[in-house]
Scaffold this motif. Structure first.
Motif: not given
Length: 180
Positions: A19-30, A43-55
């Motif tokens: 799932l890390f590739q998607f974390v990078i994508d989120y950082h790059r493009d939101r 994916l949401v759980r993985e993003l939350n682990r890094f302190g990210l709260e996607p809509t």
């Protein structure tokens, strides 16, 4: 993290490597375009682990997620089972109506009459009759009585319909009573 690093040592990130590739994508493009092989919740759980709260809008599903497909298939299967039971009840109802047309005038003495399975078997049916018999194990007497064929026959000739029996043994009895 890279800017805060004072030396050239590698930075290790603990996370799900799939799932890390998607974390990078989120950082790059939101925004993340999620393939159908990845569950949104993971994916949401993985993003939350890094302190990210996607809509909701920031995660776009590409295709259909398998978990959703599985739920849709289960729903469709349940609906299809109902369709099959209704089809079998309708077919059986049409056979009983056909037997009622053949037997009714001979048996009705003003109070109504009954049609039993041997009466249905005495009426010439179609080539696929034996194949259809296997379908009837799922028919309940209430579904048989409510079939359009039996209801249509009963209404056309002033009868009410009740059905008794079970599909497993083919021992239905359909009663036609004069509706007053």
């Amino acid at each position: 993290m890279a800017e805060d690093q004072k030396d050239d040592k590698p930075i290790f990130v603990e996370g799900n490597q799939d799932l890390f590739q998607f974390v990078i994508d989120y950082h790059r493009d939101r925004k993340v375009i999620l393939p159908m092989t990845v569950a949104r919740d993971a994916l949401v759980r993985e993003l939350n682990r890094f302190g990210l709260e996607p809509t909701e809008e920031q995660i776009v599903e590409h295709g259909i997620c398998f978990s959703k497909v599985k739920k849709r298939m289960a729903t469709w299967a349940a609906e299809n089972e109902t369709r099959q039971k209704n089809f079998a009840a309708e077919l059986l109802g049409s056979w009983y109506a056909k037997a009622a047309v053949a037997q009714g005038p001979l048996r009705d003495k003003g109070e109504g009459f009954s049609v039993r399975w041997p009466d249905v078997q005495a009426v010439p049916l179609d080539v696929n009759s034996h194949t259809y018999m296997q379908l009837f194990s799922c028919v309940e007497s209430s579904a048989l009585a409510e079939s359009e064929s039996l209801q249509g026959f009963a209404k056309a000739f002033g009868y009410s319909v009740t059905a008794i029996g079970q599909g497993r043994h083919g021992d239905w009895q359909v009663d036609f009573k004069q509706a007053f």
